[in-house]
Design an enzyme around this catalytic site. Structure first.
Site, PDB file in Angstrom:
ATOM      1  N   LYS A 170      17.165   3.637   2.744  1.00  0.00           N
ATOM      2  CA  LYS A 170      17.983   3.607   3.966  1.00  0.00           C
ATOM      3  C   LYS A 170      19.250   2.804   3.678  1.00  0.00           C
ATOM      4  O   LYS A 170      19.270   1.579   3.857  1.00  0.00           O
ATOM      5  CB  LYS A 170      17.207   2.936   5.107  1.00  0.00           C
ATOM      6  CG  LYS A 170      15.953   3.684   5.569  1.00  0.00           C
ATOM      7  CD  LYS A 170      15.287   2.920   6.708  1.00  0.00           C
ATOM      8  CE  LYS A 170      13.969   3.518   7.132  1.00  0.00           C
ATOM      9  NZ  LYS A 170      13.215   2.648   8.060  1.00  0.00           N
ATOM     10  N   PHE A 181      12.675   4.987  11.660  1.00  0.00           N
ATOM     11  CA  PHE A 181      11.340   4.711  11.169  1.00  0.00           C
ATOM     12  C   PHE A 181      10.596   6.001  10.819  1.00  0.00           C
ATOM     13  O   PHE A 181      10.556   6.936  11.611  1.00  0.00           O
ATOM     14  CB  PHE A 181      10.559   3.902  12.205  1.00  0.00           C
ATOM     15  CG  PHE A 181       9.338   3.255  11.645  1.00  0.00           C
ATOM     16  CD1 PHE A 181       9.439   2.111  10.870  1.00  0.00           C
ATOM     17  CD2 PHE A 181       8.084   3.795  11.877  1.00  0.00           C
ATOM     18  CE1 PHE A 181       8.309   1.516  10.324  1.00  0.00           C
ATOM     19  CE2 PHE A 181       6.947   3.207  11.337  1.00  0.00           C
ATOM     20  CZ  PHE A 181       7.061   2.066  10.568  1.00  0.00           C
ATOM     21  N   GLU A 230       8.706   2.307  -5.650  1.00  0.00           N
ATOM     22  CA  GLU A 230       8.695   1.921  -4.234  1.00  0.00           C
ATOM     23  C   GLU A 230       8.597   3.155  -3.357  1.00  0.00           C
ATOM     24  O   GLU A 230       9.231   4.165  -3.642  1.00  0.00           O
ATOM     25  CB  GLU A 230      10.018   1.222  -3.894  1.00  0.00           C
ATOM     26  CG  GLU A 230       9.989  -0.275  -4.043  1.00  0.00           C
ATOM     27  CD  GLU A 230       9.401  -0.989  -2.837  1.00  0.00           C
ATOM     28  OE1 GLU A 230       8.669  -0.363  -2.044  1.00  0.00           O
ATOM     29  OE2 GLU A 230       9.669  -2.188  -2.697  1.00  0.00           O
ATOM     30  N   LYS A 258       0.821  -1.192   0.000  1.00  0.00           N
ATOM     31  CA  LYS A 258       0.000   0.000   0.000  1.00  0.00           C
ATOM     32  C   LYS A 258       0.863   1.254   0.000  1.00  0.00           C
ATOM     33  O   LYS A 258       0.453   2.307  -0.465  1.00  0.00           O
ATOM     34  CB  LYS A 258      -0.875   0.031   1.266  1.00  0.00           C
ATOM     35  CG  LYS A 258      -1.846  -1.100   1.414  1.00  0.00           C
ATOM     36  CD  LYS A 258      -2.614  -0.924   2.730  1.00  0.00           C
ATOM     37  CE  LYS A 258      -3.451  -2.094   3.069  1.00  0.00           C
ATOM     38  NZ  LYS A 258      -4.067  -1.928   4.425  1.00  0.00           N
ATOM     39  N   GLY A 259       2.073   1.143   0.552  1.00  0.00           N
ATOM     40  CA  GLY A 259       2.916   2.315   0.819  1.00  0.00           C
ATOM     41  C   GLY A 259       3.176   3.226  -0.359  1.00  0.00           C
ATOM     42  O   GLY A 259       3.356   4.425  -0.185  1.00  0.00           O
TER      43      GLY A 259
END
Ligand code: IMP
Ligand code: MG
Length: 177
Positions: free
Chosen positions: A133, A154, A101, A46-47
């Site tokens: 990252k 995060f 992404e 979903k991101g």
């Protein structure tokens, strides 16, 4: 908003919507120069829904879109166990495929998606990620187009969630410690 509370955690503002918009536009322009045929953009759900949609609007050439959904995160840790929930339906054989992404962390998810798409024999697969990252990345697959390189912390917002909350924030927030 400077801070947001989601479930049991507090997050502080990290990247503004203006900065995001600028980076998304830059990425779309770079990819525009890279394509030599009609590309297939595979948006990772979903991101990647917000990034995918803003990228699509910024990309000015004809393009095809498809979606893939895999799940790997529980709380704020990558589980390493990647489950396929929705697969692509577009025919990608001999096509120029770009994975859109939201974030590349350990690379577990990316590796799984790459393997799935590779089995359909596309011309090539390249990766476009808004966030990356580098300190957490454990794979050898090159990440071709990167919006923001960020530390191993995060984040939520602009599609990214903490246990499903925070996706609708238009800015990006970082976990407060
Ligand atoms: P990886 O498999 O470890 O690379 O993790 C990739 C997936 O984990 C992403 O597609 C996101 O769904 C999620 N993820 C990784 N880092 C974050 C983060 O900082 N915030 C929210 N979700 C994240
Ligand atoms: Mg997630």
């Amino acid at each position: 908003m400077k801070e947001v509370v989601l479930h049991d955690k507090t997050f502080v503002k990290y990247i503004s919507s203006e900065q995001i918009k600028k980076e998304v536009k830059r990425l779309a322009e770079e990819v525009e120069k890279d394509v030599s045929d009609i590309p297939v953009f595979v948006i990772t759900l979903k991101g990647g829904f917000m990034f995918g949609s803003d990228f699509a609007k910024a990309f000015k050439k004809p393009a095809l879109f498809d979606f893939i959904r895999v799940k790997s995160y529980i709380n704020t840790e990558s589980t390493g166990d990647v489950e396929v929930i929705l697969n692509v339906t577009e025919n990608i054989k001999d096509k120029e495929v770009y994975i859109l992404e939201d974030i590349v962390d350990t690379g577990n998810t990316l590796e799984k998606i790459m393997a799935l798409l590779q089995s359909h024999q596309p011309k090539f697969i390249k990766i476009v990620t808004l966030f990356y990252k580098p300190e957490a990345y454990k794979k050898n697959i090159p990440v071709d187009f990167v919006g923001f390189e960020i530390p191993k912390k995060f984040i939520v917002g602009y599609g990214l969630d903490y246990n499903e909350l925070g996706r609708n924030l238009k800015e990006v927030y970082q976990l407060k410690i």
